[in-house]
Motif scaffolding. Sequence first.
Motif, short mmCIF file in Angstrom:
data_model
loop_
_atom_site.label_atom_id
_atom_site.label_comp_id
_atom_site.label_asym_id
_atom_site.label_seq_id
_atom_site.Cartn_x
_atom_site.Cartn_y
_atom_site.Cartn_z
N SER A 115 -2.01 -2.58 4.21
CA SER A 115 -0.96 -3.58 4.36
C SER A 115 -0.26 -3.41 5.70
N ASN A 116 0.26 -4.52 6.21
CA ASN A 116 1.08 -4.51 7.43
C ASN A 116 0.38 -3.89 8.63
N ASN A 117 -0.89 -4.23 8.79
CA ASN A 117 -1.64 -3.77 9.97
C ASN A 117 -1.11 -4.47 11.22
N ILE A 118 -0.79 -3.70 12.25
CA ILE A 118 -0.24 -4.26 13.48
C ILE A 118 -1.32 -4.38 14.53
N PHE B 37 4.58 4.54 8.83
CA PHE B 37 5.33 3.47 9.47
C PHE B 37 4.79 3.28 10.88
N PRO B 38 5.10 2.14 11.54
CA PRO B 38 4.59 1.90 12.89
C PRO B 38 4.84 3.08 13.82
N ARG B 39 3.83 3.40 14.62
CA ARG B 39 3.87 4.55 15.51
C ARG B 39 4.34 4.16 16.90
N ILE B 40 4.57 5.14 17.73
CA ILE B 40 5.15 4.90 19.04
C ILE B 40 4.27 4.00 19.90
N ASN B 41 2.94 4.15 19.81
CA ASN B 41 2.07 3.34 20.65
C ASN B 41 2.11 1.87 20.25
N GLU B 42 2.53 1.57 19.01
CA GLU B 42 2.62 0.19 18.57
C GLU B 42 3.89 -0.50 19.08
#
Length: 762
Positions: free
Chosen positions: A569-572, A522-527
């Motif tokens: 998938s779901n690259n930020i 899942f999205p990480r803190i830096n994102e």
Amino acid sequence: MKVNLFSCVMSAILLFASSAMASNLVEVNDTISTKKSEGSERNVMLNASDANKPREIQIGLPSEDVNVYENGLPAVYSSAVHKLSTHWRSDASLGEVGLMNPSESAITTGNIAYSVNAFSKLGQKEFKGVLNYHTNHFGWQNVDMNVSGGIGDRWLYTAGIYQNFDPGSFAPKFENFSDRTQLYHAGLTRLFNNNRGKFSVIYKFSKSSALGSMINAAPFIYVGDGSVKEIPGFKLGTSSYAPEGGRFQYMDVMDGKMKSGRFGDFTDNKAHEVAMLFDYTFRNNLNWTLNAKFMNAPEANYVDFGGSNISEVTVADGLFMDGSKDAYTGLVEGRRTWLHFGKVKNVLLTSELKKKVGNHDMRLGLNEWYYHLDYHSSSFQWIGTVTEYPQILDRREADGSTDKFRGFNELSPEYTKGYENKLAAYFTDNWQISPKFNVYYGARLEYYRMSADQIPYGRYAGFHIGDTHQYTDNEGNVLSTEKIEPHKVVKDKLNYAATAQFTYKITKNFGLTADGTIATRFPRINEYAGTGPTEEQYKRVTIPLLRGGLFYQNNWMNLTSMITYISKSNNIDQQNVTKPGTTQSKTTLLIYDIKTLGWTTSAEINPFKGFHLHALFTYQKPTYNNYFIKSPFEGVPDLNANGNIVKEIPQVLAEIDPSYNITPDLRVWLSFRYFGKTYANLTNALYFNGRWETFGGVNWKVNKHLSLGATVVNFLNQKGASGTINGAELLSKEEAGKFKDHYMSGNYLRPLTLEFSASLSF
């Protein structure tokens, strides 16, 4: 924070000790039929973009990070803020450096990527020392030393020092070195129970200051056919595009106060690390390792530079050089600067149980990785001349006031404070079912928790924490009023990874191989440092990797050919997009998918005594899916990038690495890497032609104490550009023709460099 990866070959384990430019590379034949690690020389420290860190081996996706592990633990937990090269180098303190393939990395770390896997020297009973020295014709000085030995029968020690004085290929003028890095190591090991067990404590201190992207960009003429030309008076790689003075003003995003400084003063990095390593083999040959470390980096700072469009200004634009009464006329570029300030702490633990039972080689592992981040960045903009050592221009208003720096915090200033924690268990089994059939499989289950403060507001000129801002429509009507303050985001999620690899020998020499790996996160803190994903945008990132092909082996050749599929998938991605033909820019958060289908053939050939050749060819097609940018600029159409080739990733890759031992002590080697046509913007309107990155050298073991080496970087002296073209993000294919023989800026290859090394063993 800016964070490319492919090449799916059944190859890779690299051993190198002291030389950062491959003076002591050891070749290991591919062991595709029986081993879980892929193996052959990959020359990971031969990097045509940066001499001080491993190259990124591409797997068809944009890179999330540079993955380096030391003693089973991340060398730095994340390079998004605390850069890898500020705390880790391939120095004499390392006893072994290898390469994990993406499948192995997915299970043991949760990341699908080729990962450098290093192990520290712990010492031995007899005293050993090594002193390495490197230099080049630009004045680089590098000294690297390690001593190790034993104290009595039960104690070992190791100590090392690394000193790097790199002025780069030109003088930045506002700083003495482009990279000044110091590393200090000291370790003590206790042996016990008849050497069945050992316990080590290793302390490491790092101090580094590197200019990075401040000096890695340059202006050039884009010819229009994928090639570039140097502009008059500016040499790619040996001319500086960083301003001469280095002083600036900025608005602190934390409180809105105006401050000033020098670029070189905002690149300091310091870190203290204590590692504890435990290894014990029981009498039934069950092996238990438990490695842990605490790292505190109270300073993790760096500066980013960016650019936009290059244009020609006239007297009417009202731009002046310092001390001049006459308005400047000529070429200018709108430049951007980001000042990054970080404090990082982490507590990391990895433990494994390993045992061979019959035909099974099994492993059970545990990760407990805690990462705390306190980070923010401020941004500003300025206009500079398109010259070597550009001048920062003043804009003089009618009332006599001047404006040299502007657009404070308009472009992606960032902030996040909090932690993330990974608690994971994993299992692998290398099962030799029969002499012909091997299966390797494994799985990972990870509990992920993140708690972070973020500022989820659109950015604007003057943005800072504590500000009250009114958002209006095009008619000036107030849409909302917001006070800019941090918001907490807490997430508890489960991530997983799994892999299965099959190898079957049809004959003694010929066989089939296939593997599949999937990893999620899942999205990480830096994102969350930018505006971050909203609740609707917060989705699981899934990366599946499938490979299958044939291999052929005999006593002089090892050949593998594979078809590979990988997607994400779901690259930020946070993008700064520029209105074509202007310096007007906006920051936008993008979430999209990528998929790549490729074919790779790799060969290790030893046709006669002393000669070795590694060759690789890859064709891949990385494309965007669900990629849509709603244009933030009036008159500029929205961008639908679906089906476009991913920028910066080539479709054709090739490596040719011959080496020959003239005598057992004298070796000559070459390394050719071809990167095919790469697109330089999202619309595929602009591109760079294929380029060769070349290295060559000779290594001479004079005697058992002294080794000498010489290396040439970019011996074809290619002047090509790489990466993206500043300001061209939304440029359409229909507009591309307008940019024939147009001045642009971007990154470039390292210039031709002569390097020399000496290694003294004692």
